[in-house]
Motif scaffolding. Structure first.
Motif: not given
Length: 388
Positions: A14, A26, A268, A270, A287, A290-291, A295
């Motif tokens: 990310p 992301n 993040g 999928h 999914w 995200r952050q 995570y």
């Protein structure tokens, strides 16, 4: 018994040096020289994968794609350790394609050699443009010379399968500049080109503060001239924005477009997984958190890394499948359409007839295939074939 489609793996990294104003992925800017938590992220990725392994059910991986963010911010040792652990957990196809996205501004020759030794056998270089004015407008951290140097270093390191990511329809770009970008890209001798028009995506800086983009007439000219230029150079267009030399099509992306399955690990990421059901294959999308910080915290969280999951309702299967398959220039065999959607083409006969009448579909009894016009107006075609 329903036959499961091929299985791939997507890995998300990310972090990037700086968030580009057009980017809706992301990605999280960390600045130059940031000390990334490689060990912690590796542990999290492997734990994330371990939790998903039951979904793979002994299936072989046909491809791996490491995207971002900027995956080339991570060291070669990070990928060597990851791929070594991966081979202990999953069966990899003998000819597996393993792609790494790289930013020309974040790699040196020794890193390319290390990536190759780690097992990565395909690179995707995010060039976007060779023009300094356009690169500045896009917020890129590399120059045109950096891009050429990175390509040459990757070739010297042994990479014989390299994609160049190139945009058109950029702020301040005219037909001549777009043609020059393609000329410079082709002069390098890549194996694959992803050539696509800049779009202003929601939740991006460009969407909030739109730059001045070329007029529609210029955009049409760029596309027409670019297609001809790529074809003359020996590249065949096999998807809306994908061009390759023979045999160099992106296997991982082809798996997406033909509705294959894929595990998704990383912040993040999928995934899409199929499993046999009473009426055929049932499909679930999953999914992950995200952050990046959240995570990493999930490593010690009993909830695991999954932020959400949803089974695709039967009534949405047609659109889900068509959104991918009709991007392909050769389209989709009619029997494949029926197998994946559970809908007979007789139910669509009226819509298909109308789509052909409007020039969006090609007359082909064995395939559903968008015309050149249909590829340009794919949303219109999708609305017609999914409305039954």
């Amino acid at each position: 018994m329903s036959v499961l489609p091929p299985l791939a793996l997507y890995v998300h990294v990310p972090w990037c040096v700086r968030k580009c104003p057009y980017c809706d992925f992301n990605s999280h800017g960390v600045g130059y020289g940031a000390d990334l938590p490689e060990d912690a992220y590796l542990q999290a990725l492997l734990a994330d994968l371990d939790a998903d392994l039951p979904l793979a059910a002994g299936r072989e991986l046909v491809s791996i794609f490491i995207g971002g963010g900027t995956p080339s911010l991570m060291s070669a040792d990070f990928y060597r350790r990851f791929i070594t652990e991966l081979r202990l957990r999953l069966q990899l196809a003998e000819d597996i394609e393993i792609t790494l996205e790289a930013n020309p501004g974040t790699v040196e020759h020794d890193r390319f050699e290390g990536y190759r030794e780690a097992g990565i056998n395909r690179l995707s270089l995010g060039i976007q443009s060779f023009q300094s004015t356009q690169l500045a407008a896009l917020g890129r951290i590399h120059s045109g010379d950096d891009a050429k140097r990175a390509f040459e270093q990757a070739r010297a390191a042994g990479f014989d399968n390299i994609n160049l990511d190139l945009m058109h329809g950029l702020p301040g770009q005219d037909s001549a500049l777009a043609e020059n970008d393609l000329q410079q890209a082709l002069a390098l001798g890549p194996d694959h080109l992803s050539w696509y028009q800049l779009t202003l995506e929601p939740n991006t800086e460009f969407h909030s503060h739109p730059p001045a983009l070329p007029e529609e007439e210029t955009l049409w000219s760029i596309q027409d001239n670019g297609h001809a230029q790529l074809e003359a150079a020996g590249f065949h267009r096999y998807e809306i924005s994908a061009y390759s030399r023979p045999g160099r099509e992106a296997r991982h992306n082809l798996n997406y477009w033909t509705f294959g399955d894929y595990l998704g690990i990383g912040a993040g990421a999928h995934g899409k997984l199929s499993r046999p059901g009473e009426q055929g294959l049932e499909i679930e999308r999953r999914w992950k958190s995200r952050q990046p910080e959240a995570y990493l915290r999930r490593l010690n969280d009993p909830r695991g890394f999954v932020a959400g999951h949803q089974r695709i309702p039967e009534e949405d299967l047609v659109l889900e499948f068509a959104m991918n398959a009709l991007r392909l220039v050769e389209g989709v065999p009619t029997d494949t359409w029926v197998r994946h959607t559970g809908r007979s083409l007789e139910r669509l006969e009226g819509s298909l007839k109308e789509a052909r009448k409007k020039g969006l579909l090609v007359e082909d009894p064995s395939h559903l295939r968008a015309s050149a016009h249909g590829l340009l107006f794919l949303n219109d075609l999708l609305a017609m074939v999914s409305d039954d």
